[in-house]
Design an enzyme around this catalytic site. Structure first.
Site, PDB file in Angstrom:
ATOM      1  N   GLU A 117       0.814  -1.212   0.000  1.00 32.02           N
ATOM      2  CA  GLU A 117       0.000   0.000   0.000  1.00 32.02           C
ATOM      3  C   GLU A 117       0.849   1.264   0.000  1.00 32.02           C
ATOM      4  O   GLU A 117       1.978   1.270   0.459  1.00 32.02           O
ATOM      5  CB  GLU A 117      -0.903   0.007   1.233  1.00 32.02           C
ATOM      6  CG  GLU A 117      -1.943  -1.093   1.137  1.00 32.02           C
ATOM      7  CD  GLU A 117      -2.926  -1.058   2.284  1.00 32.02           C
ATOM      8  OE1 GLU A 117      -4.092  -1.372   2.047  1.00 32.02           O
ATOM      9  OE2 GLU A 117      -2.531  -0.720   3.406  1.00 32.02           O
ATOM     10  N   CYS A 130       3.571   8.386   1.364  1.00 30.50           N
ATOM     11  CA  CYS A 130       4.100   7.380   2.287  1.00 30.50           C
ATOM     12  C   CYS A 130       4.156   6.068   1.511  1.00 30.50           C
ATOM     13  O   CYS A 130       3.129   5.581   1.039  1.00 30.50           O
ATOM     14  CB  CYS A 130       3.179   7.274   3.497  1.00 30.50           C
ATOM     15  SG  CYS A 130       3.611   5.943   4.635  1.00 30.50           S
ATOM     16  N   CYS A 137       7.042  -7.592   6.255  1.00 30.53           N
ATOM     17  CA  CYS A 137       8.204  -7.079   6.987  1.00 30.53           C
ATOM     18  C   CYS A 137       8.728  -8.183   7.892  1.00 30.53           C
ATOM     19  O   CYS A 137       7.935  -8.942   8.461  1.00 30.53           O
ATOM     20  CB  CYS A 137       7.806  -5.863   7.827  1.00 30.53           C
ATOM     21  SG  CYS A 137       9.198  -5.068   8.685  1.00 30.53           S
ATOM     22  N   CYS A 141       7.783  -6.410  14.928  1.00 24.36           N
ATOM     23  CA  CYS A 141       7.369  -5.550  16.049  1.00 24.36           C
ATOM     24  C   CYS A 141       5.919  -5.904  16.401  1.00 24.36           C
ATOM     25  O   CYS A 141       5.044  -5.879  15.525  1.00 24.36           O
ATOM     26  CB  CYS A 141       7.504  -4.078  15.672  1.00 24.36           C
ATOM     27  SG  CYS A 141       9.190  -3.634  15.172  1.00 24.36           S
ATOM     28  N   CYS A 144       2.725  -3.708  15.417  1.00 20.79           N
ATOM     29  CA  CYS A 144       2.587  -3.260  14.022  1.00 20.79           C
ATOM     30  C   CYS A 144       1.926  -4.344  13.184  1.00 20.79           C
ATOM     31  O   CYS A 144       2.313  -5.513  13.248  1.00 20.79           O
ATOM     32  CB  CYS A 144       3.976  -2.931  13.470  1.00 20.79           C
ATOM     33  SG  CYS A 144       3.988  -2.597  11.695  1.00 20.79           S
ATOM     34  N   SER A 249      12.760   4.423  14.860  1.00 19.12           N
ATOM     35  CA  SER A 249      11.608   3.940  15.630  1.00 19.12           C
ATOM     36  C   SER A 249      12.116   3.400  16.956  1.00 19.12           C
ATOM     37  O   SER A 249      12.521   2.244  17.059  1.00 19.12           O
ATOM     38  CB  SER A 249      10.887   2.854  14.840  1.00 19.12           C
ATOM     39  OG  SER A 249      10.403   3.402  13.635  1.00 19.12           O
ATOM     40  N   HIS A 251      10.616   3.819  20.452  1.00 21.46           N
ATOM     41  CA  HIS A 251       9.470   3.259  21.186  1.00 21.46           C
ATOM     42  C   HIS A 251       9.729   2.899  22.647  1.00 21.46           C
ATOM     43  O   HIS A 251       8.782   2.641  23.391  1.00 21.46           O
ATOM     44  CB  HIS A 251       8.851   2.060  20.461  1.00 21.46           C
ATOM     45  CG  HIS A 251       8.457   2.351  19.039  1.00 21.46           C
ATOM     46  ND1 HIS A 251       7.716   3.452  18.693  1.00 21.46           N
ATOM     47  CD2 HIS A 251       8.711   1.695  17.885  1.00 21.46           C
ATOM     48  CE1 HIS A 251       7.525   3.456  17.376  1.00 21.46           C
ATOM     49  NE2 HIS A 251       8.127   2.407  16.856  1.00 21.46           N
ATOM     50  N   CYS A 368      -0.611   4.854  10.930  1.00 23.40           N
ATOM     51  CA  CYS A 368       0.506   4.048  11.402  1.00 23.40           C
ATOM     52  C   CYS A 368       0.126   2.623  11.723  1.00 23.40           C
ATOM     53  O   CYS A 368      -0.771   2.364  12.492  1.00 23.40           O
ATOM     54  CB  CYS A 368       1.071   4.644  12.689  1.00 23.40           C
ATOM     55  SG  CYS A 368       1.371   6.360  12.564  1.00 23.40           S
TER      56      CYS A 368
HETATM   57  N1  SAH Z   1      10.127  -0.346   9.436  1.00 23.57           N
HETATM   58  C1  SAH Z   1      10.226   1.079   9.535  1.00 23.57           C
HETATM   59  C2  SAH Z   1       9.078   1.807   8.846  1.00 23.57           C
HETATM   60  C3  SAH Z   1       7.752   1.299   9.195  1.00 23.57           C
HETATM   61  S1  SAH Z   1       6.433   2.111   9.839  1.00 23.57           S
HETATM   62  C4  SAH Z   1      10.267   1.487  10.996  1.00 23.57           C
HETATM   63  O1  SAH Z   1       9.941   0.676  11.839  1.00 23.57           O
HETATM   64  O2  SAH Z   1      10.656   2.605  11.281  1.00 23.57           O
HETATM   65  C5  SAH Z   1       6.671   3.684  10.363  1.00 23.57           C
HETATM   66  C6  SAH Z   1       6.382   3.945  11.831  1.00 23.57           C
HETATM   67  O3  SAH Z   1       5.076   3.512  12.270  1.00 23.57           O
HETATM   68  C7  SAH Z   1       7.383   3.227  12.731  1.00 23.57           C
HETATM   69  O4  SAH Z   1       7.852   4.152  13.681  1.00 23.57           O
HETATM   70  C8  SAH Z   1       6.539   2.177  13.363  1.00 23.57           C
HETATM   71  O5  SAH Z   1       7.083   1.735  14.570  1.00 23.57           O
HETATM   72  C9  SAH Z   1       5.209   2.890  13.525  1.00 23.57           C
HETATM   73  N2  SAH Z   1       4.081   1.993  13.786  1.00 23.57           N
HETATM   74  C10 SAH Z   1       3.916   0.731  13.375  1.00 23.57           C
HETATM   75  N3  SAH Z   1       2.773   0.220  13.841  1.00 23.57           N
HETATM   76  C11 SAH Z   1       2.179   1.203  14.552  1.00 23.57           C
HETATM   77  C12 SAH Z   1       0.956   1.287  15.290  1.00 23.57           C
HETATM   78  N4  SAH Z   1       0.126   0.250  15.349  1.00 23.57           N
HETATM   79  N5  SAH Z   1       0.664   2.442  15.896  1.00 23.57           N
HETATM   80  C13 SAH Z   1       1.521   3.496  15.826  1.00 23.57           C
HETATM   81  N6  SAH Z   1       2.681   3.468  15.157  1.00 23.57           N
HETATM   82  C14 SAH Z   1       3.025   2.340  14.531  1.00 23.57           C
END
Ligand code: SAH
Length: 391
Positions: A117, A130, A137, A141, A144, A249, A251, A368
Site C-alpha cells: 500500500e 508514504c 516485513c 514488532c 505493528c 523507531s 518506542h 501508522c
Molecule cells: N520499518 C520502519 C518503517 C515502518 S512504519 C520502521 O519501523 O521505522 C513507520 C512507523 O510507524 C514506525 O515508527 C513504526 O514503529 C510505527 N508503527 C507501526 N505500527 C504502529 C501502530 N500500530 N501504531 C503506531 N505506530 C506504529
C-alpha cells in the site's frame, strides 16, 4: 470515508481472491536504471539513444506511466519498449479516501500477487507520499500490523519509485483539494523495513532526487527513511552522503522494554542504535526524528519520559510521539490524552523538541501500523505503516 471507483482487474486476477504465488522480483523497468543505463537499454532494443530521454521525460517529468499515452513515440517503438522498459508493476486493487480527500490510500497488487500500500497526504503547504519498501516485513514488532505478517519479499527499485510517480500524478491532477499540486515529500513509512532492502531503497532515493528527466527532482531533505535501527545499515547510510532525514523507531528508552517492542533491539541495543543515529545527525547536520508510539501502560510512564529526555537532551534530535493505532485483536491501546500530555510536557521540560503526530488516515486504515493489505488475503495478514512525521 469515500470508496473511490474500483479499478477493474483482469479476469485472471479476481479482485477478492488473491492468488498465492511464489514471490518473485518483477521485470525490469526504466526506473530501475539511471539515464546512462536507459540509453544502453534502448539501443540494445534497436531504438535511437534519444528515446531514453524521451521516455524519461514522459515518466519522471510528466508523470505519464502508460506508454500508450506517449503519443509522440512511433507505435512500433512503443510496442518494442513497453515489455522491456515500461512493464506494469503496480495494479491498483482499491483506492480509499478520507479527510475530505486530503488522505488517499492505494492498495496495489504486484506482478506476483503480493500486496502493498501507499498513502498520499495533503496539507495546506505540502503533499507527502508514504510508500512501502517491502511486501510484508521481517522485523516482527508486535504492535505493528505488517510485523505480524512476516516478510514476503523486497520491492524492486522501480516498484518503490512507481508508487511515488503514481502519487505525484494524483497530486498533479488536483485531486488533493486544498493542497499544492506538486508532491514534495516522501516518507519510507509504509510496509517494510527500508534499511533491510538497503541497495534498492538507496537507488530509489537517487531516482527520486535526481533532476528530471533522470529522476523526479525531489529534495533529499524532503525524503524520510524510517528504520527500526539496523546499525550496520545506518552506518552505511552515513557513508552515502545523502542528506535524507533519518527517523528512528525507538518506542522505548530502555533495553528491557525495547527488546520486546522492537525485537531487533536484542541485536543492537538502545545505546548503540542512538550512537549511530547521533552520528548520522552530526555528519549530515540534519535533526533525527525519534519515533515513539505511545502505548497505554506499556511505554508511557513518566519515568520513561524522563529517561528519554535525559538521553536526548542537547542532541540534534526531536521526538515524534505517535498515538498507538491498535491493530485488530491487539492487547494494546493508545495512551489516554492526559498521559500523553504529561509525556510531552516532561520531554519539553528536558529541552527536547517534541511533537505528536496527527492521526491522519485512521478511517481508511491508512495510519501508522494499519495499512490493511492483509485484509484482502483473508489470511489475517496485516499491512503496515504510517502517516507522516508531524511538524
Ligand atoms: N520499518 C520502519 C518503517 C515502518 S512504519 C520502521 O519501523 O521505522 C513507520 C512507523 O510507524 C514506525 O515508527 C513504526 O514503529 C510505527 N508503527 C507501526 N505500527 C504502529 C501502530 N500500530 N501504531 C503506531 N505506530 C506504529
Amino acid at each position: 470515508m469515500t470508496i473511490l471507483p474500483v479499478i477493474p482487474t483482469s479476469p485472471d486476477q479476481p479482485d477478492a481472491v488473491p492468488t498465492r504465488r511464489r514471490p518473485s522480483m518483477p521485470p525490469r523497468h526504466l526506473a530501475d536504471l539511471d539515464l546512462a543505463a536507459r540509453k544502453a537499454a534502448v539501443t540494445t532494443l534497436g531504438e535511437p539513444a534519444f528515446r531514453a530521454k524521451q521516455l524519461s521525460t514522459h515518466y519522471f517529468g510528466r508523470l505519464v506511466r502508460d506508454i500508450d499515452e506517449m503519443t509522440d513515440l512511433p507505435a512500433a517503438s512503443r510496442a518494442r519498449l513497453t515489455d522491456d522498459l515500461l512493464p506494469t508493476l503496480l495494479t491498483p486493487v482499491r483506492e480509499l479516501a478520507c479527510d475530505d480527500g486530503a488522505t488517499r490510500k492505494t492498495l496495489w497488487r504486484l506482478h506476483d500477487g503480493a500486496l502493498v500500500e501507499s498513502v498520499l497526504m495533503g496539507y495546506p503547504d505540502r503533499v507527502t507520499a508514504c510508500v512501502s519498501s517491502q511486501a510484508g516485513c521481517g522485523m516482527a514488532c508486535p504492535f505493528c500490523a505488517t510485523g505480524q505478517q512476516g516478510l514476503t519479499r523486497n520491492l524492486s527499485i522501480a516498484e518503490i519509485v512507481d508508487q511515488v510517480v503514481y502519487l505525484a500524478g494524483v497530486a498533479a491532477s488536483g485531486a488533493v483539494t486544498g493542497s499544492p499540486p506538486r508532491l514534495s515529500r516522501v516518507v519510507f513509512m509504509g510496509m517494510g523495513e527500508p534499511l533491510a532492502n538497503y541497495p534498492r531503497v538507496i537507488e530509489a532515493v537517487r531516482r527520486l532526487t535526481a533532476p528530471a528527466p533522470e529522476g523526479l527532482g525531489l529534495s533529499q531533505r524532503h525524503i524520510t527513511v524510517s528504520t527500526v535501527g539496523l546499525v550496520p545499515a545506518m552506518r552505511r547510510l552515513i557513508a552515502e552522503e545523502l542528506n535524507v532525514t533519518l527517523a528512528l523507531s525507538l518506542h522505548a528508552p530502555d533495553d528491557d522494554l525495547r527488546d520486546e517492542l522492537v525485537p531487533v533491539n536484542q541485536r543492537w541495543k538502545v545505546a548503540e542504535v542512538l550512537d549511530a543515529a547521533f552520528d548520522y545527525a552530526a555528519r549530515t547536520g540534519r535533526r533525527i526524528s525519534i519515533e515513539y508510539a505511545l502505548i497505554r501502560d506499556v511505554n508511557d510512564q513518566p519515568w520513561r519520559a524522563d529517561l528519554l529526555g535525559r538521553i536526548l537532551r542537547g542532541k540534534l534530535a526531536h521526538v515524534n510521539l505517535i498515538p498507538l493505532n491498535p491493530t485488530p485483536g491487539s492487547k494494546w491501546d493508545a495512551s489516554p490524552k492526559p498521559v500523553e500530555r504529561e509525556f510531552v510536557h516532561r520531554l519539553r521540560a528536558a529541552g527536547v523538541a517534541t511533537t505528536v503526530r496527527d492521526t491522519r488516515g485512521r478511517e481508511i486504515d491508512g495510519a501508522c501500523g494499519q495499512l490493511a493489505a492483509g485484509e484482502l488475503t483473508e489470511a489475517g495478514a496485516g499491512g503496515a505503516a504510517d502517516a507522516e512525521v508531524a511538524r
